[in-house]
Design a protein around this motif. Structure first.
Motif, PDB file in Angstrom:
ATOM      1  N   GLY A 131      34.237  36.813  38.961  1.00 57.36           N
ATOM      2  CA  GLY A 131      33.371  37.963  38.737  1.00 57.36           C
ATOM      3  C   GLY A 131      31.927  37.654  39.099  1.00 57.36           C
ATOM      4  N   ARG A 132      31.435  36.496  38.710  1.00 59.02           N
ATOM      5  CA  ARG A 132      30.071  36.109  39.057  1.00 59.02           C
ATOM      6  C   ARG A 132      29.927  35.905  40.561  1.00 59.02           C
ATOM      7  N   LEU A 133      30.961  35.371  41.196  1.00 58.88           N
ATOM      8  CA  LEU A 133      30.934  35.242  42.655  1.00 58.88           C
ATOM      9  C   LEU A 133      30.814  36.610  43.312  1.00 58.88           C
ATOM     10  N   SER A 134      31.524  37.596  42.770  1.00 65.84           N
ATOM     11  CA  SER A 134      31.459  38.951  43.333  1.00 65.84           C
ATOM     12  C   SER A 134      30.106  39.604  43.107  1.00 65.84           C
ATOM     13  N   ASP A 135      29.302  39.070  42.153  1.00 62.35           N
ATOM     14  CA  ASP A 135      27.935  39.565  41.973  1.00 62.35           C
ATOM     15  C   ASP A 135      27.020  39.094  43.106  1.00 62.35           C
ATOM     16  N   ARG A 136      27.413  37.997  43.772  1.00 63.91           N
ATOM     17  CA  ARG A 136      26.543  37.383  44.775  1.00 63.91           C
ATOM     18  C   ARG A 136      26.924  37.752  46.204  1.00 63.91           C
ATOM     19  N   ILE A 137      28.217  37.976  46.443  1.00 60.21           N
ATOM     20  CA  ILE A 137      28.676  38.320  47.786  1.00 60.21           C
ATOM     21  C   ILE A 137      29.403  39.664  47.723  1.00 60.21           C
ATOM     22  N   ASP A 138      29.779  40.170  48.872  1.00 57.79           N
ATOM     23  CA  ASP A 138      30.529  41.428  48.922  1.00 57.79           C
ATOM     24  C   ASP A 138      31.772  41.315  48.044  1.00 57.79           C
ATOM     25  N   ARG A 139      31.891  42.205  47.067  1.00 62.60           N
ATOM     26  CA  ARG A 139      33.031  42.120  46.147  1.00 62.60           C
ATOM     27  C   ARG A 139      34.358  42.254  46.893  1.00 62.60           C
ATOM     28  N   ARG A 140      34.343  42.957  48.013  1.00 60.05           N
ATOM     29  CA  ARG A 140      35.578  43.131  48.772  1.00 60.05           C
ATOM     30  C   ARG A 140      36.060  41.807  49.366  1.00 60.05           C
ATOM     31  N   LEU A 141      35.134  40.896  49.671  1.00 56.00           N
ATOM     32  CA  LEU A 141      35.554  39.568  50.131  1.00 56.00           C
ATOM     33  C   LEU A 141      36.323  38.839  49.036  1.00 56.00           C
ATOM     34  N   VAL A 142      35.840  38.968  47.800  1.00 53.60           N
ATOM     35  CA  VAL A 142      36.542  38.336  46.672  1.00 53.60           C
ATOM     36  C   VAL A 142      37.897  38.996  46.476  1.00 53.60           C
ATOM     37  N   MET A 143      37.961  40.326  46.594  1.00 50.49           N
ATOM     38  CA  MET A 143      39.234  41.029  46.456  1.00 50.49           C
ATOM     39  C   MET A 143      40.206  40.628  47.561  1.00 50.49           C
ATOM     40  N   ILE A 144      39.702  40.427  48.777  1.00 45.15           N
ATOM     41  CA  ILE A 144      40.562  39.982  49.879  1.00 45.15           C
ATOM     42  C   ILE A 144      41.136  38.606  49.569  1.00 45.15           C
ATOM     43  N   GLY A 145      40.267  37.705  49.098  1.00 45.22           N
ATOM     44  CA  GLY A 145      40.727  36.351  48.784  1.00 45.22           C
ATOM     45  C   GLY A 145      41.735  36.334  47.656  1.00 45.22           C
ATOM     46  N   LEU A 146      41.430  37.049  46.561  1.00 48.62           N
ATOM     47  CA  LEU A 146      42.340  37.057  45.410  1.00 48.62           C
ATOM     48  C   LEU A 146      43.644  37.771  45.732  1.00 48.62           C
TER      49      LEU A 146
ATOM     50  N   GLU B 121      20.981  45.169  43.584  1.00 53.34           N
ATOM     51  CA  GLU B 121      21.151  46.531  43.090  1.00 53.34           C
ATOM     52  C   GLU B 121      22.468  46.734  42.337  1.00 53.34           C
ATOM     53  N   ARG B 122      23.250  45.686  42.191  1.00 49.54           N
ATOM     54  CA  ARG B 122      24.549  45.824  41.519  1.00 49.54           C
ATOM     55  C   ARG B 122      24.431  45.632  40.018  1.00 49.54           C
ATOM     56  N   ALA B 123      25.265  46.339  39.281  1.00 46.00           N
ATOM     57  CA  ALA B 123      25.400  46.060  37.848  1.00 46.00           C
ATOM     58  C   ALA B 123      26.227  44.795  37.688  1.00 46.00           C
ATOM     59  N   PRO B 124      25.839  43.888  36.787  1.00 45.71           N
ATOM     60  CA  PRO B 124      26.583  42.629  36.639  1.00 45.71           C
ATOM     61  C   PRO B 124      28.046  42.865  36.287  1.00 45.71           C
ATOM     62  N   PHE B 125      28.896  42.006  36.808  1.00 44.02           N
ATOM     63  CA  PHE B 125      30.326  42.055  36.493  1.00 44.02           C
ATOM     64  C   PHE B 125      30.533  41.866  34.996  1.00 44.02           C
ATOM     65  N   GLN B 126      31.516  42.593  34.458  1.00 46.58           N
ATOM     66  CA  GLN B 126      31.903  42.430  33.061  1.00 46.58           C
ATOM     67  C   GLN B 126      33.401  42.139  33.003  1.00 46.58           C
ATOM     68  N   PRO B 127      33.802  41.066  32.295  1.00 48.77           N
ATOM     69  CA  PRO B 127      35.239  40.801  32.148  1.00 48.77           C
ATOM     70  C   PRO B 127      35.899  41.906  31.354  1.00 48.77           C
ATOM     71  N   MET B 128      37.204  42.078  31.577  1.00 45.56           N
ATOM     72  CA  MET B 128      37.966  43.089  30.854  1.00 45.56           C
ATOM     73  C   MET B 128      39.203  42.442  30.263  1.00 45.56           C
ATOM     74  N   GLY B 129      39.722  43.049  29.229  1.00 45.49           N
ATOM     75  CA  GLY B 129      40.949  42.545  28.626  1.00 45.49           C
ATOM     76  C   GLY B 129      42.161  42.883  29.472  1.00 45.49           C
ATOM     77  N   ASN B 130      43.319  42.679  28.909  1.00 46.55           N
ATOM     78  CA  ASN B 130      44.567  43.020  29.582  1.00 46.55           C
ATOM     79  C   ASN B 130      44.504  44.462  30.062  1.00 46.55           C
ATOM     80  N   ASP B 131      44.669  44.677  31.375  1.00 42.55           N
ATOM     81  CA  ASP B 131      44.499  46.038  31.892  1.00 42.55           C
ATOM     82  C   ASP B 131      45.593  46.988  31.429  1.00 42.55           C
ATOM     83  N   LYS B 132      46.617  46.480  30.759  1.00 40.34           N
ATOM     84  CA  LYS B 132      47.619  47.368  30.158  1.00 40.34           C
ATOM     85  C   LYS B 132      47.165  47.856  28.785  1.00 40.34           C
ATOM     86  N   GLN B 133      45.993  47.381  28.341  1.00 35.96           N
ATOM     87  CA  GLN B 133      45.521  47.730  27.008  1.00 35.96           C
ATOM     88  C   GLN B 133      44.108  48.293  27.032  1.00 35.96           C
TER      89      GLN B 133
END
Length: 443
Positions: A253-268, A384-396
């Motif tokens: 999440g912190r990495l996605s604050d520094r670079i294009d979040r889509r790059l992190v999504m591509i990698g993950l 200009e981005r809002a900082p990433f925030q962790p989330m719990g189990n996305d089923k909840q």
């Protein structure tokens, strides 16, 4: 001091709720496999939970409007307790599908009411801290609940009774609180045109994560059972994946604050798909290879949805976070409902390892679509981005979770728009209008 006591009492209620939910979800998948339920029935049990959870997120605010928070929470906790006990008394595949839907409905309602109280006792300065503690407690309690199955086993009545005790005890902290009744509950509103216009990548990622995570969360225990793991082994397998996913949220999440979040999504997405393909090819028996692969899967797959939410928020207009994230939540819920059914049919017709064909396919879609969108649209500057925030189990994650998220600060008036049109006191409306005027400099 009194407010601190109230907050930690609510944290305790949430922890008990998540403990019971973690235990029940894992228990039903494994016990259902032991009872020789078909793979399709096991998949539909997961579908039932997701359908009930989404329905609860929509309908419970209306119930609270009519009877109040404490009464509604008491009803949710009581029905949830009866439901898990009926799972023990009525061991039947169709019955469990229906009961699981009812359980999802009650769980959504109970969680939303706890979160609404946390929203009530927090302000803009404390919301970030409260949200982080809440997410951490939920992840830890859910994982401990899953691990409890290694002690209780799956046979007999003990795990069902422990889950029921946990649910009914979760009633106590909210019931005993002396804080005022919270504001009306948030109700997620699906605004597809706004969401797709704001971030097509986030919309696609929400559906694909729902498909992959719904299939994995429901049927991975069945896969472990088919590979020869006992109850303790399956609990450990899930705990490893959950812990790896929780730990990886912050660095990615912190990495996605520094670079294009889509790059992190591509990698993950690419790495998650690769791990899924490896599981299909290797099809590991019970042993360290399986645990390593599941840990790698959790590490890469779990941060995807929170990063997608953050990416959508980067492009959202001021005051639209709750609406955008609420739309993503309902799209996620659709995927969570469909994924287990699709995966169960593939597992029945091909091999239990076909579960990971589904996860690999949809994670690859996330990576591929994010890559294509990078060629069409530039990223928002990091400053200009809002900082990433962790989330719990996305089923909840419920609509109230989104309101509690600190990225929703300053959206008080917008939150009222997406709340049910309940009888909001005129004094509250005047207060919100005053806050809005002050924030806009018009007071």
């Amino acid at each position: 001091m009194a407010s601190v006591v109230k907050i930690y009492a609510l944290f305790l209620g949430s922890a008990l709720l998540m403990f019971g939910g973690g235990l029940q979800g894992l228990l039903l998948s494994v016990r259902g496999a032991e009872e020789n339920f078909s793979l399709l029935a096991l998949g539909l049990i997961g579908t039932g939970w997701s359908v009930g959870f989404v329905a609860g997120s929509i309908a419970v605010p209306l119930i609270v409007r009519n009877v109040g928070h404490i009464r509604a929470f008491s009803v949710m906790a009581a029905i949830g307790t009866v439901t898990i006990l009926l799972n023990l008394l009525w061991i039947n595949d169709v019955g469990w599908i229906v009961l699981r839907a009812l359980s999802g409905f009650c769980f959504a309602g109970a969680a939303m009411i706890v979160e609404s109280w946390l929203n009530e006792v927090s302000d803009n300065k404390s919301r970030g801290t409260i949200f982080s503690i809440y997410v951490t407690i939920n992840l830890a309690a859910s994982t401990v609940g899953q691990m409890a199955m290694s002690i209780t086993g799956t046979a007999g009545y003990l795990p069902f009774v422990i889950g029921a005790i946990s649910f009914i005890c979760a009633l106590m902290p909210p019931a005993l609180t002396s804080s005022p009744q919270p504001r009306p509950l948030a109700s997620a509103k699906l605004d597809l045109p706004l969401l797709i216009k704001t971030s097509p990548v986030a919309a696609v990622a929400a559906f694909c994560c729902g498909m992959a995570n719904g299939a994995f969360g429901t049927l991975a225990p069945v896969y472990g059972y088919e590979q020869g793991l006992d109850a303790a082994g399956i609990a450990l397998l899930f705990a490893i994946a959950a812990i790896a996913g929780a730990v990886s949220q912050i660095p990615f999440g912190r990495l996605s604050d520094r670079i294009d979040r889509r790059l992190v999504m591509i990698g993950l997405g690419s790495f998650s798909a690769l791990v899924g393909v490896l599981i299909v090819i290797i099809n590991p028996a019970a042993g360290w290879v399986m645990y390593v692969l599941f840990a790698l899967y959790g590490l890469a797959a779990n941060p995807l949805y929170p990063i997608a939410v953050a990416h959508a928020n980067d492009f959202a207009s001021d005051g639209n976070f709750a609406k955008i994230a609420g739309g993503m939540l309902l799209i996620l819920g659709i995927g969570l409902a469909i994924g287990p059914a699709v995966a169960s049919m593939l597992m029945s017709s091909i091999t239990p390892a076909a579960l990971f064909i589904v996860t690999a396919l949809f994670h690859a879609v996330v990576a591929g679509f994010a890559f294509l969108r990078m060629r069409v649209r530039k990223s928002v500057d990091a400053a200009e981005r809002a900082p990433f925030q962790p989330m719990g189990n996305d089923k909840q994650v419920t609509p109230e979770s989104l309101v509690l998220d600190p990225r929703a600060d300053g959206e008080m008036t917008d939150v009222v728009v997406i709340r049910t049109e309940a009888a909001v006191p005129e004094e509250l409306i005047e207060t919100l209008e005053t806050r809005s005027d002050v924030q806009n400099g018009t007071a």
